[in-house]
Motif scaffolding. Structure first.
Motif, PDB file in Angstrom:
ATOM      1  N   GLN A  47      43.284  41.825  33.274  1.00 48.60           N
ATOM      2  CA  GLN A  47      43.274  43.143  33.870  1.00 48.60           C
ATOM      3  C   GLN A  47      41.887  43.776  33.940  1.00 48.60           C
ATOM      4  O   GLN A  47      41.666  44.902  33.512  1.00 48.60           O
ATOM      5  CB  GLN A  47      44.291  44.034  33.160  1.00 48.60           C
ATOM      6  CG  GLN A  47      45.683  43.424  33.277  1.00 48.60           C
ATOM      7  CD  GLN A  47      46.745  44.130  32.496  1.00 48.60           C
ATOM      8  OE1 GLN A  47      46.515  44.613  31.401  1.00 48.60           O
ATOM      9  NE2 GLN A  47      47.937  44.173  33.055  1.00 48.60           N
ATOM     10  N   HIS A  73      44.855  51.611  34.868  1.00 49.13           N
ATOM     11  CA  HIS A  73      44.909  50.555  35.878  1.00 49.13           C
ATOM     12  C   HIS A  73      44.773  51.150  37.274  1.00 49.13           C
ATOM     13  O   HIS A  73      45.756  51.605  37.861  1.00 49.13           O
ATOM     14  CB  HIS A  73      46.204  49.747  35.754  1.00 49.13           C
ATOM     15  CG  HIS A  73      46.310  49.046  34.443  1.00 49.13           C
ATOM     16  ND1 HIS A  73      45.548  47.943  34.139  1.00 49.13           N
ATOM     17  CD2 HIS A  73      47.063  49.294  33.352  1.00 49.13           C
ATOM     18  CE1 HIS A  73      45.838  47.537  32.909  1.00 49.13           C
ATOM     19  NE2 HIS A  73      46.744  48.346  32.412  1.00 49.13           N
ATOM     20  N   GLU A 119      42.296  44.598  40.870  1.00 50.62           N
ATOM     21  CA  GLU A 119      42.434  44.232  39.457  1.00 50.62           C
ATOM     22  C   GLU A 119      43.469  43.123  39.323  1.00 50.62           C
ATOM     23  O   GLU A 119      44.658  43.388  39.178  1.00 50.62           O
ATOM     24  CB  GLU A 119      42.867  45.450  38.640  1.00 50.62           C
ATOM     25  CG  GLU A 119      42.992  45.172  37.156  1.00 50.62           C
ATOM     26  CD  GLU A 119      43.482  46.385  36.399  1.00 50.62           C
ATOM     27  OE1 GLU A 119      44.681  46.416  36.046  1.00 50.62           O
ATOM     28  OE2 GLU A 119      42.677  47.289  36.153  1.00 50.62           O
TER      29      GLU A 119
END
Length: 183
Positions: free
Chosen positions: A67, A24, A79
């Protein structure tokens, strides 16, 4: 990790990161943001259940993704927790463009609260994304704050806070049990 050029990171550089890079990663104004904190079960459950609830409601050839990034401009690729886009599923897709995105959803966590509440909404509005939902944890239960882009001011205006049911006609007809996102 070092920027690939003197001018810093750009949105397309995220597709060139090594396979062992953290999963991420967002790019906000040329700065890489690593979301490294352990995710709370509450946060994960809300994302999973809302994604699952939106998928069958979305029009044919629309995509609901959790995501994934949105390339807002050359130096920003945030994101959101959930994206609803008016384009069909593409298995090799790595990001969406703002004109494809009808709704972004941010599920606020302790690590991201300032970005989710103050910073990212401005970026999404500047990019022309019509709808934003921000989900807050209120004593273990979700509260969905809904916003719509005002064409005159090019800023989001609040359209409500839903704690029991989310019934809205935009970006398509949605009827969801909000409390059921965590129970």
């Amino acid at each position: 990790m070092y920027p690939p050029r003197d001018s810093g990171w750009e949105a397309d550089d995220l597709d060139l990161l090594p396979a062992d890079a953290p999963r991420h990663i967002e790019l906000l104004d040329g700065a890489l943001i690593f979301n490294m904190s352990p995710q709370r079960s509450w946060h994960d459950r809300v994302i999973r259940r809302l994604t699952a609830a939106l998928e069958p409601l979305a029009p044919m050839d629309w995509t609901v993704e959790a995501q994934m990034t949105v390339k807002l401009n050359r130096r920003s690729r945030p994101e959101p927790d959930i994206i609803v886009a008016s384009v069909p599923y593409a298995p090799e897709r790595t990001r969406f463009l703002p004109e494809e995105v009808a709704l972004v959803v941010e599920v606020v966590s302790a690590e991201t609260e300032d970005r989710d509440r103050r910073y990212k909404p401005g970026l999404y509005a500047d990019a022309g994304i019509r709808h934003l939902w921000r989900i807050e944890d209120e004593n273990g239960l979700p509260a969905v704050h809904t916003y719509e882009l005002d064409d005159t001011t090019q800023a989001y205006v609040a359209t409500g806070v839903r704690r029991d049911r989310l019934d809205t006609p935009v970006p398509f007809p949605v009827s969801i049990d909000v409390k059921g996102l965590v129970r």
